[in-house]
Scaffold this motif. Structure first.
Motif, PDB file in Angstrom:
ATOM      1  N   UNK A  27      -7.345  -0.856  27.910  1.00 24.13           N
ATOM      2  CA  UNK A  27      -7.717  -1.469  26.631  1.00 24.13           C
ATOM      3  C   UNK A  27      -6.985  -2.787  26.439  1.00 24.13           C
ATOM      4  N   UNK A  28      -5.706  -2.809  26.771  1.00 20.23           N
ATOM      5  CA  UNK A  28      -4.932  -4.048  26.659  1.00 20.23           C
ATOM      6  C   UNK A  28      -5.455  -5.116  27.622  1.00 20.23           C
ATOM      7  N   UNK A  29      -5.910  -4.683  28.781  1.00 20.35           N
ATOM      8  CA  UNK A  29      -6.469  -5.638  29.735  1.00 20.35           C
ATOM      9  C   UNK A  29      -7.796  -6.187  29.231  1.00 20.35           C
ATOM     10  N   UNK A  39      -2.449 -12.423  27.267  1.00 22.29           N
ATOM     11  CA  UNK A  39      -2.783 -13.822  27.006  1.00 22.29           C
ATOM     12  C   UNK A  39      -2.467 -14.215  25.570  1.00 22.29           C
ATOM     13  N   UNK A  40      -2.704 -13.308  24.632  1.00 24.54           N
ATOM     14  CA  UNK A  40      -2.650 -13.683  23.217  1.00 24.54           C
ATOM     15  C   UNK A  40      -1.373 -13.255  22.488  1.00 24.54           C
ATOM     16  N   UNK A  41      -0.678 -12.218  22.973  1.00 20.26           N
ATOM     17  CA  UNK A  41       0.399 -11.623  22.171  1.00 20.26           C
ATOM     18  C   UNK A  41       1.681 -12.431  22.164  1.00 20.26           C
ATOM     19  N   UNK A  42       1.912 -13.263  23.165  1.00 19.59           N
ATOM     20  CA  UNK A  42       3.145 -14.045  23.196  1.00 19.59           C
ATOM     21  C   UNK A  42       3.530 -14.384  24.619  1.00 19.59           C
ATOM     22  N   UNK A  88      -0.435  -6.718  20.681  1.00 21.42           N
ATOM     23  CA  UNK A  88      -0.692  -6.324  22.052  1.00 21.42           C
ATOM     24  C   UNK A  88       0.122  -5.125  22.490  1.00 21.42           C
ATOM     25  N   UNK A  89      -0.292  -4.573  23.627  1.00 23.03           N
ATOM     26  CA  UNK A  89       0.363  -3.430  24.260  1.00 23.03           C
ATOM     27  C   UNK A  89       0.637  -3.845  25.698  1.00 23.03           C
ATOM     28  N   UNK A  90       1.914  -4.117  26.002  1.00 22.55           N
ATOM     29  CA  UNK A  90       2.240  -4.808  27.248  1.00 22.55           C
ATOM     30  C   UNK A  90       3.187  -4.015  28.133  1.00 22.55           C
ATOM     31  N   UNK A  91       3.131  -4.333  29.414  1.00 20.63           N
ATOM     32  CA  UNK A  91       4.038  -3.782  30.410  1.00 20.63           C
ATOM     33  C   UNK A  91       5.010  -4.887  30.831  1.00 20.63           C
ATOM     34  N   UNK A  92       6.303  -4.655  30.629  1.00 22.04           N
ATOM     35  CA  UNK A  92       7.336  -5.621  31.000  1.00 22.04           C
ATOM     36  C   UNK A  92       8.020  -5.114  32.256  1.00 22.04           C
ATOM     37  N   UNK A 140       6.122  -2.652  25.825  1.00 22.04           N
ATOM     38  CA  UNK A 140       6.383  -3.510  24.673  1.00 22.04           C
ATOM     39  C   UNK A 140       5.176  -3.482  23.749  1.00 22.04           C
ATOM     40  N   UNK A 141       5.393  -3.025  22.534  1.00 24.22           N
ATOM     41  CA  UNK A 141       4.368  -3.056  21.505  1.00 24.22           C
ATOM     42  C   UNK A 141       4.589  -4.309  20.665  1.00 24.22           C
ATOM     43  N   UNK A 142       3.602  -5.181  20.632  1.00 23.71           N
ATOM     44  CA  UNK A 142       3.647  -6.371  19.778  1.00 23.71           C
ATOM     45  C   UNK A 142       2.767  -6.077  18.576  1.00 23.71           C
TER      46      UNK A 142
END
Length: 520
Positions: free
Chosen positions: A448-450, A456-459, A487-491, A507-509
């Motif tokens: 879903x995040x992809x 691209x948009x969250x930061x 966003x819902x990201x993998x760091x 990381x939840x933005x």
């Protein structure tokens, strides 16, 4: 040994029964501004509802703020400060009582809570942290009063998620309140002992050290002097980062409850807050950005003159084989004697040397034996202070789950701040290497995040520092449905030169917080 009030000036309000404590600006302010609703007990310094609770300085300040917001209390700023100071001193928490929730007090918000009561998370933790409840002490009547207040003030409490599927009010009164009264009752041995404890002034010379995210390891000499006001202090700070860049600052502080240090600092032109626990011989705590609490650093302090000789800290915590580094050793009794870092480590130059600090230019040989390095400075030695390594055996990214918030001028963004700690070996006997060089990257957490192009948009994530800067708040016309830049990201962190060694975090933005009390 405890550090708090000036020597010989141990607060009489702490040592005497509340009913006979001497008058103070805080108690006089309570009589003037609060006793209309909170009845005094025959001229003593006991007031209805007030004297049946104990809280942190932040907890009492939130209580006073609620009186102003919800009940129209008109209170001058000076009177508010005096009331909070008096109540925190005479009806605060002992170090033992606040210790389990220091992360909350220090604004370390990326943590996953748990509770000894199976219903606490659903009953209380769905609206605020469980820690906020655990930083209070009340008798049974007061815990029951708190339940009634919640239902009366927040009428939808029983109908929100995780409440309407149960008898919230009944459980709160019949299960939660008695449990809180038993585990967090008004009276405790810890509080009784702390009221009688000898307290010692923080005035004097200290050395401080820590790691500033994005800036590096640092150390500093700190001078604390008494200032005008009860338990008030001024401090100056002069030091450097381990790369040689200067660090300087100044600030002012107040001590509550004999050990709760709260300061406002300016460091290299930036504004910070500082929260310390002074109850131990080596105080510790956190410094955090005044405008972005996620940007902070854990610090330790040690008295420069009063401590026994010995080695206290190494910056960095490890040396990589084949690399040349600047090494800072902190402690006492370091001014004289030969320096020996074990076979395979050469001291090329002594950059700075004093009784409390040794700054060295060192080089680790390419055939360095991995493991603890025997550090010896004259008669001082430490077998588990500094490690040497060729490669990292395990990498650990912290926090494993982080939250960042988009923002704007009115509600500033909250950054995501990640660190990567290396380890030599596995299991319980693994040797901590501290911060190791890594490169950071970010990717969508799931499909879903992809699809939504969250990365691209969250930061933006800084590849060198692990600091994530969220995007601006407000609808984004470039996103589907004009959605916010959440966003819902993998760091992911990858060890430099050893890219296969990785660890990752989520990381939840998310959107702004509109209510930001001192204790969440």
């Amino acid at each position: 040994m405890k550090h708090a009030l000036p020597a010989g000036l141990c607060s009489l309000a702490l040592l005497m029964p509340t009913g006979v404590a001497l008058a103070s600006p805080g108690s006089e302010a309570i009589d003037s501004y609060c006793s209309t609703c909170h009845q005094a007990d025959n001229g003593s310094q006991n007031w209805s509802r007030i004297s049946q609770q104990r809280k942190t300085p932040e907890g009492w300040d939130m209580t006073v703020a609620r009186m102003q917001i919800m009940h129209g209390l008109e209170l001058p700023s000076e009177a508010r400060r005096n009331i909070v100071k008096f109540l925190a001193d005479t009806r605060g928490l002992a170090p033992e009582e606040s210790a389990p929730q220091r992360e909350l007090i220090e604004r370390r918000l990326n943590r996953i809570e748990s509770s000894d009561h199976p219903e606490m998370q659903a009953m209380c933790g769905r609206c605020h942290t469980v820690g906020r409840s655990e930083l209070q002490r009340r008798d049974l009547d007061e815990w029951e009063h708190l339940v009634h207040f919640h239902v009366g003030q927040f009428q939808t409490t029983e109908y929100q998620a995780m409440a309407r599927d149960r008898d919230w009010f009944g459980i709160a009164l019949d299960e939660i309140s008695p449990w809180l009264a038993e585990t967090q009752g008004l009276e405790s041995d810890a509080w009784e002992a702390w009221q009688q404890a000898e307290t010692i002034s923080p005035e004097g010379d200290w050395q401080l050290w820590g790691h500033w995210p994005g800036e590096g390891d640092f150390y500093a000499d700190v001078v604390i002097a008494a200032a005008e006001g009860e338990d008030a202090y001024a401090l100056t700070l002069e030091g450097a980062f381990t790369n040689g860049r200067e660090l300087s600052g100044e600030g002012h502080a107040i001590v509550y409850t004999g050990y709760e240090w709260r300061a406002s600092l300016s460091l290299n032109g930036r504004d910070f807050k500082q929260v310390l626990d002074l109850s131990e011989e080596r105080p510790s705590g956190r410094i955090f950005d005044d405008h972005d609490e996620a940007l902070g650093m854990m610090v330790e302090l040690s008295p420069r003159d009063a401590a026994e000789p010995g080695l206290a800290a190494s910056l960095p915590a490890s040396l990589k084989a084949g690399a040349r580094s600047r090494l800072v050793l902190l402690g006492h009794g370091l001014a004289e004697g030969d320096v020996d870092l074990g076979e395979g480590v050469t001291v090329r130059r002594v950059v700075e040397r004093s009784d409390s600090r040794l700054v060295l230019d060192v080089e680790a040989s390419s055939d360095l034996t991995p493991g603890w390095l025997p550090v010896r400075v004259g008669d001082q030695h430490h077998e588990q202070l500094l490690a040497g390594y060729h490669s990292v055996d395990r990498l650990e990214v912290s926090p494993p789950l982080g939250v960042a918030r988009i923002g704007n001028d009115k509600t500033p963004p909250v950054s995501g701040v990640f660190t990567a700690l290396g380890y030599l070996g596995e299991g319980e006997n693994a040797i901590p290497l501290g911060q190791v060089p890594v490169r950071w990257s970010v990717a969508p957490w799931d499909e879903i995040a992809e699809r939504d192009e969250d990365a691209k948009f969250a930061g933006v994530l800084d590849a060198a520092t692990g600091i994530f800067s969220p995007a601006g708040a407000g609808p984004n016309p470039l996103r589907q449905y004009n959605a916010n830049s959440v966003g819902n990201l993998r760091v992911t962190a990858s060890v430099v030169g050893q890219e296969a060694m990785q660890d990752e975090a989520q990381l939840i933005v998310t959107v702004q917080r509109w209510n930001n009390p001192p204790l969440r």
